[in-house]
Motif scaffolding. Sequence first.
Motif, short mmCIF file in Angstrom:
data_model
loop_
_atom_site.label_atom_id
_atom_site.label_comp_id
_atom_site.label_asym_id
_atom_site.label_seq_id
_atom_site.Cartn_x
_atom_site.Cartn_y
_atom_site.Cartn_z
N THR A 231 0.43 -1.10 0.40
CA THR A 231 0.23 -0.06 0.05
C THR A 231 1.19 1.04 0.36
OG1 THR A 231 -0.20 -0.33 2.30
CG2 THR A 231 -2.05 -1.18 1.43
N GLU A 232 0.53 2.48 -0.54
CA GLU A 232 0.74 3.58 -0.16
C GLU A 232 -0.46 4.52 -0.26
OE1 GLU A 232 3.15 5.07 -3.12
OE2 GLU A 232 3.40 3.38 -4.35
N ALA A 233 0.34 5.59 -0.38
CA ALA A 233 -1.04 7.04 -0.81
C ALA A 233 -2.43 7.07 0.37
CB ALA A 233 -1.58 7.47 -1.84
N ASN A 234 -3.84 6.11 0.05
CA ASN A 234 -4.30 6.26 1.09
C ASN A 234 -5.25 4.52 0.79
OD1 ASN A 234 -5.40 6.20 -1.78
ND2 ASN A 234 -7.49 7.02 -1.30
N HIS A 235 -4.83 3.66 0.73
CA HIS A 235 -4.86 2.56 0.30
C HIS A 235 -4.73 1.23 1.64
CE1 HIS A 235 -3.80 3.06 -3.83
NE2 HIS A 235 -4.71 3.17 -4.57
N LEU A 236 -4.33 1.27 2.44
CA LEU A 236 -4.23 1.33 3.43
C LEU A 236 -5.38 1.55 4.44
CD1 LEU A 236 -2.12 -0.61 5.60
CD2 LEU A 236 -1.18 0.81 6.51
N GLU A 237 -5.78 2.42 4.55
CA GLU A 237 -7.11 2.98 5.57
C GLU A 237 -8.52 1.77 5.29
OE1 GLU A 237 -9.51 6.56 6.94
OE2 GLU A 237 -8.97 5.96 4.42
N ALA A 238 -8.58 1.74 3.63
CA ALA A 238 -9.80 0.40 3.16
C ALA A 238 -9.23 -0.87 3.83
CB ALA A 238 -9.41 0.62 1.52
N SER A 239 -7.89 -1.31 4.07
CA SER A 239 -7.32 -2.09 4.60
C SER A 239 -7.89 -2.45 5.35
CB SER A 239 -6.07 -2.37 3.93
OG SER A 239 -5.56 -4.39 4.34
N PHE A 240 -7.97 -2.20 6.52
CA PHE A 240 -7.66 -1.95 7.60
C PHE A 240 -9.43 -2.20 8.30
CE2 PHE A 240 -3.59 -0.60 10.23
CZ PHE A 240 -2.62 -1.82 9.31
N LEU A 241 -9.91 -1.13 7.58
CA LEU A 241 -11.51 -0.75 7.48
C LEU A 241 -11.97 -2.36 7.14
CD1 LEU A 241 -12.56 3.22 6.17
CD2 LEU A 241 -12.66 2.06 8.56
N ASN A 242 -11.79 -2.71 6.06
CA ASN A 242 -12.16 -4.60 5.64
C ASN A 242 -12.14 -5.42 6.74
OD1 ASN A 242 -13.36 -6.11 3.76
ND2 ASN A 242 -11.80 -6.83 3.93
N LEU A 243 -11.03 -5.27 7.52
CA LEU A 243 -10.48 -6.62 8.91
C LEU A 243 -11.11 -6.17 9.85
CD1 LEU A 243 -6.97 -6.54 8.77
CD2 LEU A 243 -8.29 -8.48 8.02
N ILE A 244 -11.71 -5.06 10.28
CA ILE A 244 -12.32 -4.09 11.46
C ILE A 244 -13.97 -4.78 11.73
CG2 ILE A 244 -13.22 -2.49 13.05
CD1 ILE A 244 -10.05 -1.67 12.22
N GLN A 245 -14.01 -4.64 9.49
CA GLN A 245 -15.96 -5.08 9.86
C GLN A 245 -16.27 -6.17 10.17
OE1 GLN A 245 -16.06 -2.31 5.96
NE2 GLN A 245 -16.15 -0.78 7.34
N LYS A 246 -15.03 -7.16 9.28
CA LYS A 246 -15.10 -8.39 9.37
C LYS A 246 -15.17 -9.08 11.51
CE LYS A 246 -12.90 -9.36 5.05
NZ LYS A 246 -11.71 -10.34 4.39
N ALA A 247 -14.91 -8.64 11.65
CA ALA A 247 -15.04 -9.26 13.55
C ALA A 247 -16.26 -9.30 13.45
CB ALA A 247 -14.36 -8.52 13.80
N THR A 248 -16.50 -10.89 14.63
CA THR A 248 -17.61 -10.95 15.21
C THR A 248 -17.67 -11.11 16.33
OG1 THR A 248 -17.67 -13.24 14.75
CG2 THR A 248 -18.25 -11.60 13.25
N THR A 249 -16.15 -11.07 16.97
CA THR A 249 -16.06 -11.73 18.62
C THR A 249 -14.74 -11.15 19.07
OG1 THR A 249 -14.58 -13.79 18.08
CG2 THR A 249 -17.16 -14.03 18.20
N SER A 250 -13.99 -10.64 18.26
CA SER A 250 -12.47 -10.20 18.78
C SER A 250 -11.82 -9.13 18.05
CB SER A 250 -12.32 -11.21 19.89
OG SER A 250 -11.26 -11.85 18.75
N ILE A 251 -11.32 -8.25 18.37
CA ILE A 251 -10.20 -7.75 17.87
C ILE A 251 -8.79 -7.50 18.39
CG2 ILE A 251 -9.40 -5.28 16.44
CD1 ILE A 251 -12.56 -5.54 16.00
N MET A 252 -8.03 -7.48 18.13
CA MET A 252 -6.21 -7.14 18.77
C MET A 252 -5.68 -6.79 18.09
SD MET A 252 -5.48 -11.25 20.36
CE MET A 252 -4.15 -10.65 21.56
N ILE A 253 -5.00 -5.66 18.68
CA ILE A 253 -4.10 -4.29 17.63
C ILE A 253 -2.80 -4.87 18.35
CG2 ILE A 253 -3.98 -2.48 16.73
CD1 ILE A 253 -6.87 -2.53 16.65
N GLY A 254 -1.63 -4.48 17.47
CA GLY A 254 -1.01 -4.42 18.55
C GLY A 254 0.25 -3.34 17.75
N SER A 255 0.46 -2.37 17.84
CA SER A 255 1.27 -1.13 17.30
C SER A 255 1.75 -0.03 18.01
CB SER A 255 0.03 -0.08 16.42
OG SER A 255 0.93 0.48 15.95
#
Length: 426
Positions: A231-255
């Motif tokens: 990714t570059e420019a503005n593509h990563l946001e959509a990728s992360f949004l897609n991941l979070i929207q798939k969650a049904t029980t848990s989300i773990m983030i490390g950064s």
Amino acid sequence: MNFALILIGFILLIILWLFIDFTLGRKKHLSLVRKIETPIIHGNFDIFPHGKELFADYFDELKKAEKHIHVLFYIVKADTFSHEFLHILKEKAAEGIEVRLLLDRIGSYRVTTQMVRSLREAGVRFAFSNTLKLPFLFYSSQVRNHRKISIIDGKIGYLGGFNIGKEYIDADQVLSPWRDYHLKITGESVTFLQSEFLIDWREYGQEDLLGTSRYFPKLAKGRVRHQFVPTEANHLEASFLNLIQKATTSIMIGSPYFIPSKKLLQELIQAARQGIEISIVVPYTADHMLVQEASFSYLRRLLKEGVQVYQYKNGFYHAKTIVIDDKVCDIGTANFDKRSLFLNKEINCLIYDREFIGRLTGVLRRDILDSRPLTLDDLNTPNFLRSCKEKIAGAISFFYKMKGFTRESLIGLVFSKNSATGVNEQ
């Protein structure tokens, strides 16, 4: 009085220049990039959370290379460990192995002209990536090649958060031990890493080698299902949004840096309100001025929604990962911050293998045990120094909105004269 007016006018002109430079530069950048991701492919994966173990393995594989070594790092320093790494590359080049090294111009600002000359004299093909360019000097100082990938003989790949410097092997007293996640990859997916390196090399090394068959040996499928997402420019946001929207029980983030976009913050709040368990791991000790304080306003809002936030205390936490429902995980080079989301060149790997995800979550849970929970009381209890830092971070939020204004960006402007005139400052 006249001097004061002249000074104010000069400052206003600089601010206007920065705004115009950034706005027009970003517009051009957005017009040039395109979204890329691989289909589902199959490889074999090892994960390294400790630098000493990673680099023992990595250096061993470099020394065993028989045909070619292609390396891209954001940071290579000028310390003893960095010189050991560069010495291995020079030795392999002297053996007749093709070695190409691509480093981000600003991230690797400590790499001197003398160091580059020594590499080239030994036969290493070298180039700096993302040099500063006219007419958008300020914008180009902000767009960094943050990828860290290596490909050996077209068969073995490395991807993750580690760079080259003494802190990454726990030799820095302030940031030791260093905690990070780095992948070693074999199987058919290494072919994609090879092509991504050669795409960047074509732009900055000024050689088009993508059609060179010797770099792409036929590789067998591995066991682990995954995708690569550069990714570059503005593509990563959509990728992360897609991941979070798939969650049904848990989300773990490390950064190491938690400065999400407005959309990502709202998506996390919505997930928490739906009863999804969210855990976020961030460092207790910061490695950059004000970046921790810049995250507090976001973390406050999430804590109010019941999100669990952990500050890693056993050294410095630099890992970059997202795990959704124990069904898919993201590991790569991108931080959960606006610079990675909207500017940098990054590359992440989406993994769909439950066994591997189980290994990763085991590592994450150990990291949580080495952390302290961050609470609303921690952030709301009166603390004069913290409050001052938060206010300063807020006052320069203009630059955070421009995806971060760092010491390295300022250093980059020093290089702008040579970069802008097309001179490769070795």
